[in-house]
Scaffold this motif. Structure first.
Motif, PDB file in Angstrom:
ATOM      1  N   ALA A  19       3.847 -10.233   4.017  1.00  0.00           N
ATOM      2  CA  ALA A  19       3.682 -11.101   5.188  1.00  0.00           C
ATOM      3  C   ALA A  19       4.953 -11.126   6.026  1.00  0.00           C
ATOM      4  O   ALA A  19       4.897 -11.087   7.262  1.00  0.00           O
ATOM      5  CB  ALA A  19       3.296 -12.512   4.750  1.00  0.00           C
ATOM      6  N   GLU A  20       6.103 -11.156   5.373  1.00  0.00           N
ATOM      7  CA  GLU A  20       7.374 -11.162   6.105  1.00  0.00           C
ATOM      8  C   GLU A  20       7.575  -9.848   6.855  1.00  0.00           C
ATOM      9  O   GLU A  20       7.998  -9.839   8.013  1.00  0.00           O
ATOM     10  CB  GLU A  20       8.526 -11.416   5.144  1.00  0.00           C
ATOM     11  N   VAL A  21       7.269  -8.740   6.210  1.00  0.00           N
ATOM     12  CA  VAL A  21       7.391  -7.430   6.872  1.00  0.00           C
ATOM     13  C   VAL A  21       6.414  -7.352   8.038  1.00  0.00           C
ATOM     14  O   VAL A  21       6.762  -6.919   9.136  1.00  0.00           O
ATOM     15  CB  VAL A  21       7.156  -6.276   5.876  1.00  0.00           C
ATOM     16  N   TYR A  22       5.188  -7.799   7.816  1.00  0.00           N
ATOM     17  CA  TYR A  22       4.179  -7.789   8.872  1.00  0.00           C
ATOM     18  C   TYR A  22       4.642  -8.605  10.076  1.00  0.00           C
ATOM     19  O   TYR A  22       4.571  -8.146  11.216  1.00  0.00           O
ATOM     20  CB  TYR A  22       2.856  -8.341   8.337  1.00  0.00           C
ATOM     21  N   ASP A  23       5.131  -9.821   9.811  1.00  0.00           N
ATOM     22  CA  ASP A  23       5.604 -10.679  10.905  1.00  0.00           C
ATOM     23  C   ASP A  23       6.760 -10.026  11.654  1.00  0.00           C
ATOM     24  O   ASP A  23       6.818 -10.062  12.881  1.00  0.00           O
ATOM     25  CB  ASP A  23       6.032 -12.051  10.371  1.00  0.00           C
ATOM     26  N   PHE A  24       7.669  -9.403  10.918  1.00  0.00           N
ATOM     27  CA  PHE A  24       8.805  -8.747  11.562  1.00  0.00           C
ATOM     28  C   PHE A  24       8.342  -7.607  12.463  1.00  0.00           C
ATOM     29  O   PHE A  24       8.772  -7.489  13.602  1.00  0.00           O
ATOM     30  CB  PHE A  24       9.780  -8.212  10.517  1.00  0.00           C
ATOM     31  N   LEU A  25       7.447  -6.785  11.959  1.00  0.00           N
ATOM     32  CA  LEU A  25       6.964  -5.649  12.756  1.00  0.00           C
ATOM     33  C   LEU A  25       6.162  -6.117  13.951  1.00  0.00           C
ATOM     34  O   LEU A  25       6.218  -5.515  15.013  1.00  0.00           O
ATOM     35  CB  LEU A  25       6.127  -4.713  11.885  1.00  0.00           C
ATOM     36  N   GLN A  26       5.412  -7.211  13.810  1.00  0.00           N
ATOM     37  CA  GLN A  26       4.648  -7.736  14.934  1.00  0.00           C
ATOM     38  C   GLN A  26       5.555  -8.317  16.002  1.00  0.00           C
ATOM     39  O   GLN A  26       5.309  -8.173  17.175  1.00  0.00           O
ATOM     40  CB  GLN A  26       3.649  -8.792  14.460  1.00  0.00           C
ATOM     41  N   GLU A  36      18.551  -1.660  20.875  1.00  0.00           N
ATOM     42  CA  GLU A  36      19.364  -0.461  20.748  1.00  0.00           C
ATOM     43  C   GLU A  36      18.513   0.800  20.784  1.00  0.00           C
ATOM     44  O   GLU A  36      18.930   1.855  20.357  1.00  0.00           O
ATOM     45  CB  GLU A  36      20.189  -0.477  19.450  1.00  0.00           C
ATOM     46  N   GLY A  37      17.269   0.690  21.240  1.00  0.00           N
ATOM     47  CA  GLY A  37      16.410   1.850  21.372  1.00  0.00           C
ATOM     48  C   GLY A  37      15.663   2.238  20.122  1.00  0.00           C
ATOM     49  O   GLY A  37      14.783   3.058  20.181  1.00  0.00           O
ATOM     50  N   HIS A  38      15.983   1.671  18.962  1.00  0.00           N
ATOM     51  CA  HIS A  38      15.320   2.092  17.731  1.00  0.00           C
ATOM     52  C   HIS A  38      15.236   0.955  16.732  1.00  0.00           C
ATOM     53  O   HIS A  38      15.988  -0.005  16.788  1.00  0.00           O
ATOM     54  CB  HIS A  38      16.098   3.222  17.046  1.00  0.00           C
ATOM     55  N   CYS A  39      14.341   1.124  15.779  1.00  0.00           N
ATOM     56  CA  CYS A  39      14.356   0.312  14.570  1.00  0.00           C
ATOM     57  C   CYS A  39      15.033   1.155  13.507  1.00  0.00           C
ATOM     58  O   CYS A  39      15.035   2.380  13.577  1.00  0.00           O
ATOM     59  CB  CYS A  39      12.935  -0.046  14.127  1.00  0.00           C
ATOM     60  N   LEU A  56       6.958   7.312  13.149  1.00  0.00           N
ATOM     61  CA  LEU A  56       7.059   6.759  11.798  1.00  0.00           C
ATOM     62  C   LEU A  56       6.954   5.233  11.835  1.00  0.00           C
ATOM     63  O   LEU A  56       6.325   4.620  10.974  1.00  0.00           O
ATOM     64  CB  LEU A  56       8.365   7.199  11.137  1.00  0.00           C
ATOM     65  N   TYR A  57       7.542   4.635  12.851  1.00  0.00           N
ATOM     66  CA  TYR A  57       7.445   3.186  13.035  1.00  0.00           C
ATOM     67  C   TYR A  57       5.983   2.766  13.211  1.00  0.00           C
ATOM     68  O   TYR A  57       5.519   1.802  12.599  1.00  0.00           O
ATOM     69  CB  TYR A  57       8.277   2.780  14.250  1.00  0.00           C
ATOM     70  N   ARG A  58       5.227   3.515  14.014  1.00  0.00           N
ATOM     71  CA  ARG A  58       3.814   3.207  14.228  1.00  0.00           C
ATOM     72  C   ARG A  58       3.022   3.319  12.928  1.00  0.00           C
ATOM     73  O   ARG A  58       2.172   2.488  12.630  1.00  0.00           O
ATOM     74  CB  ARG A  58       3.215   4.146  15.270  1.00  0.00           C
ATOM     75  N   LEU A  60       4.179   3.000   9.887  1.00  0.00           N
ATOM     76  CA  LEU A  60       4.581   1.880   9.040  1.00  0.00           C
ATOM     77  C   LEU A  60       3.820   0.613   9.437  1.00  0.00           C
ATOM     78  O   LEU A  60       3.320  -0.124   8.582  1.00  0.00           O
ATOM     79  CB  LEU A  60       6.092   1.656   9.142  1.00  0.00           C
ATOM     80  N   ARG A  61       3.690   0.374  10.714  1.00  0.00           N
ATOM     81  CA  ARG A  61       2.944  -0.797  11.188  1.00  0.00           C
ATOM     82  C   ARG A  61       1.500  -0.738  10.764  1.00  0.00           C
ATOM     83  O   ARG A  61       0.919  -1.730  10.321  1.00  0.00           O
ATOM     84  CB  ARG A  61       3.036  -0.902  12.704  1.00  0.00           C
ATOM     85  N   GLN A  62       0.874   0.431  10.863  1.00  0.00           N
ATOM     86  CA  GLN A  62      -0.524   0.570  10.473  1.00  0.00           C
ATOM     87  C   GLN A  62      -0.699   0.352   8.976  1.00  0.00           C
ATOM     88  O   GLN A  62      -1.649  -0.304   8.538  1.00  0.00           O
ATOM     89  CB  GLN A  62      -1.052   1.958  10.855  1.00  0.00           C
ATOM     90  N   VAL A  63       0.217   0.897   8.186  1.00  0.00           N
ATOM     91  CA  VAL A  63       0.144   0.742   6.729  1.00  0.00           C
ATOM     92  C   VAL A  63       0.290  -0.730   6.353  1.00  0.00           C
ATOM     93  O   VAL A  63      -0.494  -1.267   5.567  1.00  0.00           O
ATOM     94  CB  VAL A  63       1.215   1.610   6.033  1.00  0.00           C
ATOM     95  N   VAL A  64       1.271  -1.397   6.920  1.00  0.00           N
ATOM     96  CA  VAL A  64       1.505  -2.809   6.598  1.00  0.00           C
ATOM     97  C   VAL A  64       0.300  -3.654   7.029  1.00  0.00           C
ATOM     98  O   VAL A  64      -0.139  -4.535   6.286  1.00  0.00           O
ATOM     99  CB  VAL A  64       2.814  -3.309   7.239  1.00  0.00           C
ATOM    100  N   ALA A  65      -0.257  -3.388   8.196  1.00  0.00           N
ATOM    101  CA  ALA A  65      -1.422  -4.149   8.659  1.00  0.00           C
ATOM    102  C   ALA A  65      -2.612  -3.936   7.733  1.00  0.00           C
ATOM    103  O   ALA A  65      -3.316  -4.892   7.388  1.00  0.00           O
ATOM    104  CB  ALA A  65      -1.775  -3.755  10.087  1.00  0.00           C
ATOM    105  N   ALA A  66      -2.850  -2.716   7.300  1.00  0.00           N
ATOM    106  CA  ALA A  66      -3.969  -2.440   6.389  1.00  0.00           C
ATOM    107  C   ALA A  66      -3.758  -3.123   5.045  1.00  0.00           C
ATOM    108  O   ALA A  66      -4.682  -3.741   4.504  1.00  0.00           O
ATOM    109  CB  ALA A  66      -4.130  -0.931   6.205  1.00  0.00           C
ATOM    110  N   LEU A  67      -2.550  -3.032   4.507  1.00  0.00           N
ATOM    111  CA  LEU A  67      -2.265  -3.687   3.231  1.00  0.00           C
ATOM    112  C   LEU A  67      -2.436  -5.197   3.340  1.00  0.00           C
ATOM    113  O   LEU A  67      -2.955  -5.842   2.439  1.00  0.00           O
ATOM    114  CB  LEU A  67      -0.851  -3.354   2.761  1.00  0.00           C
ATOM    115  N   ARG A  68      -2.008  -5.743   4.454  1.00  0.00           N
ATOM    116  CA  ARG A  68      -2.130  -7.192   4.666  1.00  0.00           C
ATOM    117  C   ARG A  68      -3.594  -7.616   4.679  1.00  0.00           C
ATOM    118  O   ARG A  68      -3.943  -8.708   4.258  1.00  0.00           O
ATOM    119  CB  ARG A  68      -1.464  -7.574   5.981  1.00  0.00           C
TER     120      ARG A  68
END
Length: 131
Positions: A19-26, A36-39, A56-58, A60-68
Motif C-alpha cells: 500500500a505504501e509503494v502504491y501510494d508513492f507511485l500514485q 530531477e527528471g527521473h525516479c 520500467l517505471y510504468r 512497476l506501477r502496473q505490477v504494484v497496482a495488480a498486486l494491490r
C-alpha cells in the motif's frame, strides 16, 4: 501482465508495504519527469542509486497496482511463445475457445510440427484490443 482468476496472498505486513509503494507511485503519477527528471532505485547505502527508465517505471506501477488488487503477476519477455493452454489461461478462456480464435485468424500463431505456438506479443495485442 496480470493473470486473471489467480490471487496473490500477502501477509498483513506485506499488504501495508505494498500500500505504501502504491501510494508513492500514485503520488508521482502526474509528476513523472518533474523530480530531477527521473525516479530512482536505491540500494542499501545512499551511494547505491540508479535512475529508472520511464518504461520500467510504468511496468512497476502496473505490477504494484495488480498486486494491490489481489492479482497474481507474471513478467515474461515479449519474444516468448506460448502453448495453446498457456495462451488460453492468460486470456481466461478454455483451450477449445482459443483454438477457434486461432482457426478464425483472430490471433496469429505458428506451427511447430503439429503444435500451435502463439507469440506473447500477438496474444497481448489481441487482449488489448478487447478492452
Amino acid at each position: 501482465m496480470a493473470v486473471p482468476n489467480q490471487e496473490t496472498y500477502l501477509s498483513g505486513g506485506e499488504r501495508q508495504q505494498l500500500a505504501e509503494v502504491y501510494d508513492f507511485l500514485q503520488l508521482d503519477d502526474a509528476g513523472w519527469g518533474r523530480r530531477e527528471g527521473h525516479c530512482f532505485l536505491s540500494g542499501v547505502t545512499a551511494d547505491e542509486r540508479v535512475a529508472l527508465p520511464e518504461e520500467l517505471y510504468r511496468v512497476l506501477r502496473q505490477v504494484v497496482a495488480a498486486l494491490r488488487n489481489g492479482m497474481a503477476v507474471t513478467v515474461a519477455p515479449q519474444t516468448q511463445t506460448l502453448t495453446t493452454q498457456q495462451a488460453a489461461d492468460l486470456l481466461g478462456v478454455s483451450r477449445p475457445t482459443l483454438i477457434r480464435l486461432l482457426d478464425h485468424g483472430e490471433i496469429s500463431f505458428e506451427r511447430a510440427g503439429t503444435h500451435r505456438r502463439i507469440g506473447l506479443r500477438d496474444l497481448l495485442a489481441y487482449r488489448q484490443n478487447l478492452i
